[in-house]
Write a protein that holds these residues in place. Structure first.
Motif, PDB file in Angstrom:
ATOM      1  N   ALA A 249       0.826  -1.207   0.000  1.00  0.00           N
ATOM      2  CA  ALA A 249       0.000   0.000   0.000  1.00  0.00           C
ATOM      3  C   ALA A 249       0.858   1.255   0.000  1.00  0.00           C
ATOM      4  CB  ALA A 249      -0.941  -0.011   1.200  1.00  0.00           C
ATOM      5  N   CYS A 250       1.906   1.254   0.808  1.00  0.00           N
ATOM      6  CA  CYS A 250       2.803   2.410   0.878  1.00  0.00           C
ATOM      7  C   CYS A 250       3.461   2.669  -0.476  1.00  0.00           C
ATOM      8  CB  CYS A 250       3.860   2.178   1.950  1.00  0.00           C
ATOM      9  SG  CYS A 250       5.016   3.541   2.147  1.00  0.00           S
ATOM     10  N   ALA A 270       0.289  -3.260  12.038  1.00  0.00           N
ATOM     11  CA  ALA A 270       1.135  -3.078  10.856  1.00  0.00           C
ATOM     12  C   ALA A 270       0.770  -1.808  10.100  1.00  0.00           C
ATOM     13  CB  ALA A 270       1.011  -4.299   9.940  1.00  0.00           C
ATOM     14  N   VAL A 271      -0.499  -1.490  10.044  1.00  0.00           N
ATOM     15  CA  VAL A 271      -0.938  -0.304   9.294  1.00  0.00           C
ATOM     16  C   VAL A 271      -0.455   0.983   9.955  1.00  0.00           C
ATOM     17  CG1 VAL A 271      -2.984   1.040   8.619  1.00  0.00           C
ATOM     18  CG2 VAL A 271      -2.950  -1.449   8.288  1.00  0.00           C
ATOM     19  N   GLY A 277       4.438   3.914   6.674  1.00  0.00           N
ATOM     20  CA  GLY A 277       4.153   5.002   5.749  1.00  0.00           C
ATOM     21  C   GLY A 277       2.694   5.205   5.418  1.00  0.00           C
ATOM     22  N   LEU A 278       1.796   4.662   6.221  1.00  0.00           N
ATOM     23  CA  LEU A 278       0.364   4.768   5.939  1.00  0.00           C
ATOM     24  C   LEU A 278      -0.371   5.689   6.901  1.00  0.00           C
ATOM     25  CD1 LEU A 278      -0.538   1.044   5.110  1.00  0.00           C
ATOM     26  CD2 LEU A 278       0.009   2.907   3.532  1.00  0.00           C
ATOM     27  N   ARG A 279       0.335   6.255   7.864  1.00  0.00           N
ATOM     28  CA  ARG A 279      -0.326   7.125   8.827  1.00  0.00           C
ATOM     29  C   ARG A 279      -0.601   8.498   8.214  1.00  0.00           C
ATOM     30  NH1 ARG A 279       2.689   6.176  14.585  1.00  0.00           N
ATOM     31  NH2 ARG A 279       1.149   7.722  15.186  1.00  0.00           N
ATOM     32  N   PRO A 467      -6.193  12.996  -1.629  1.00  0.00           N
ATOM     33  CA  PRO A 467      -5.566  12.067  -0.682  1.00  0.00           C
ATOM     34  C   PRO A 467      -5.830  12.482   0.758  1.00  0.00           C
ATOM     35  CG  PRO A 467      -4.023  12.738  -2.411  1.00  0.00           C
ATOM     36  CD  PRO A 467      -5.216  13.628  -2.526  1.00  0.00           C
ATOM     37  N   PRO A 468      -5.976  11.489   1.645  1.00  0.00           N
ATOM     38  CA  PRO A 468      -6.259  11.815   3.056  1.00  0.00           C
ATOM     39  C   PRO A 468      -5.030  12.388   3.749  1.00  0.00           C
ATOM     40  CG  PRO A 468      -5.986   9.458   2.769  1.00  0.00           C
ATOM     41  CD  PRO A 468      -5.966  10.042   1.400  1.00  0.00           C
TER      42      PRO A 468
END
Length: 468
Positions: A249-250, A270-271, A277-279, A467-468
């Motif tokens: 995803a990252c 993990a997320v 890199g997903l925060r 993007p969020p």
């Protein structure tokens, strides 16, 4: 020129429409679920002891009195409304009604006679399968003067949502959107693997199965699933699968994550890991999107799966995440009810203090995009009748789109009760990360998994632009 119909959202007044305000084609509708209590009540009016009757007799009682009463009530309260004089009602009954059936009742103006102020209304009752169970005509004298009556003490009839069937319409709504690549994390049991493959068949996702290849292929062989053309990313175990899926995803190789047969905390750890890199600047939170036949629109319950006992600032993120989701699924100004056990602010009950603070944060622009009110007890948030009884005047009470719970335990119990006792269809999604996370339970139905993927599809396409 006719005047616009009075808003049915006003919780304090019933307003009629005079003859001069009516036009051919004007319509009103309500939706109601037949309960066992309804059968008993109308059987009592008919002088029938329900307990001693066969099922067919119960159906006849409900069919003849309940459906006809809903039509009459709709005329008395909505079109033309208070002051209407009933002259004639001729109905044909085409099918029996059973407890649990959801009936959509509609009346529509067909004929207007200015000399007598008489109105002929076409009446229809359609069940949840689209079958016309009752139809016919009603003739009334429309009122000549505007009448406004307080709603207090009137029986509650839930209006429909202009034909919106909630989660059942999701697939049609997202049909124009291209499927997205989704990392399905550790799909090592039949329900999670089947859910991913079914979502692929529905044109929602292109799954990338991340987990032990041998176990995934063994499940597929045992269940007869076809994995032709499906990418498998080999990972030794569930922890490794969650880490690898987050990495995909990252790197932009997938646009969403989907939980398989691993624990929620494994996946979410993990997320939200700093090196994943997903925060985002927001705290992640879970949203249940629910649709129950007992409520006239889909609604969101949050957070019932991730944040155990959120503090005020965490609740602010939870609220904002839910509002953002509501925007994506088509609610431009969601009504947000901050739930507590009572509707007054009490220092001894921290949930009420948080609710008041969240509402003030919205006033100051710290939470945007929705209308907040709270504290509200659950009944006041979803029931106009309860709100009226307690004298609550609020743009949210009785018609909430989002229910924000005080903590995970209360939220999880509420959501599960709605699903298992309230016949609610559900979808689960995690907000606040750079990609949507499809978070379903091992006990979730096929429909819940498909609906969750459809919502993730909508979010992923929105994130391409914003993007969020």
């Amino acid at each position: 020129m006719t005047s616009p119909a009075p808003s049915p959202d006003d919780l304090t007044l019933l307003r009629n429409r005079t003859f001069d305000e009516l036009a051919v084609g004007d319509a009103a509708s309500v939706e109601r679920v037949l309960t066992r209590e309804d059968v008993h009540a109308f059987a009592a009016l008919a002088g029938v002891a329900v307990e001693r009757q066969q099922a067919a007799s119960q159906d006849n009682v409900a069919r003849g009195t309940w459906g006809g009463a809903l039509i009459g009530t709709l005329i008395d309260t909505r079109l033309p409304g208070p002051g209407s004089v009933h002259l004639e009602q001729a109905l044909a009954f085409h099918a029996a009604l059973k407890v649990g059936d959801r009936l959509k009742v509609k009346v529509q103006v067909e004929v207007l006679d200015a000399a007598t102020r008489q109105v002929v209304l076409a009446c229809t009752c359609v069940n949840q399968d689209g079958i016309v169970v009752i139809d016919g005509k009603a003739r009334v004298i429309a009122p000549s003067e505007r009448i406004e009556l307080p709603r207090a003490g009137l029986p509650e009839i839930r209006r429909d949502s202009n034909g919106n069937d909630g989660l059942g319409r999701l697939l049609a709504h997202v049909a124009p959107l291209a499927a997205i690549r989704v990392a399905v994390v550790h799909p090592c049991d039949a329900p999670s693997l089947k859910g991913a493959l079914d979502a692929r068949s529905a044109g929602l996702i292109e799954p990338v199965l991340v987990g032990p290849r041998a176990r995934i292929e063994a499940v597929a062989q045992q269940e007869g699933f076809d994995l032709s053309g499906v990418v498998i990313e080999d990972a030794a175990h569930s922890h490794a699968a969650a880490a690898r899926a987050s990495q995909l995803a990252c790197e932009g190789k997938v646009e969403a994550l989907m939980k398989g047969s691993l624990h929620t905390d494994e996946l979410m750890t993990a997320v939200v890991a700093r090196d994943a890199g997903l925060r985002t600047k927001r705290r992640v939170s879970h949203c249940f999107v629910l649709q129950t036949p007992h409520y006239p629109r889909p609604f969101i319950v949050t957070d019932a799966a991730i944040n155990l006992a959120p503090d005020l600032m965490q609740k602010a993120d939870i609220v904002q995440n839910a509002i953002d989701l509501a925007h994506v699924i088509g609610v431009p100004d969601p009504k947000v009810a901050i739930l507590a056990a009572v509707e007054t602010v009490m220092p001894s009950m921290p949930a009420t203090l948080d609710a008041a603070a969240l509402c003030k944060m919205a006033d100051r622009g710290q939470i945007v995009g929705g209308t907040l009110d709270g504290p509200l007890a659950f009944d006041n948030a979803v029931s106009p009748a309860a709100a009226r009884t307690k004298g609550i005047v609020s743009p949210v009470a009785g018609q909430a789109d989002i229910l924000v719970v005080p903590d995970l335990e209360s939220g999880n119990m509420l959501a599960k009760q709605l699903m298992y006792l309230g016949q609610a269809a559900s979808a689960g999604i995690v907000m606040g990360a750079k990609v949507p996370v499809i978070l379903t339970s091992r006990a979730d139905t096929h429909e819940a998994r498909i609906a969750s993927c459809a919502i993730a599809l909508m979010l992923a396409h929105r994130y391409r632009v914003s993007p969020p």
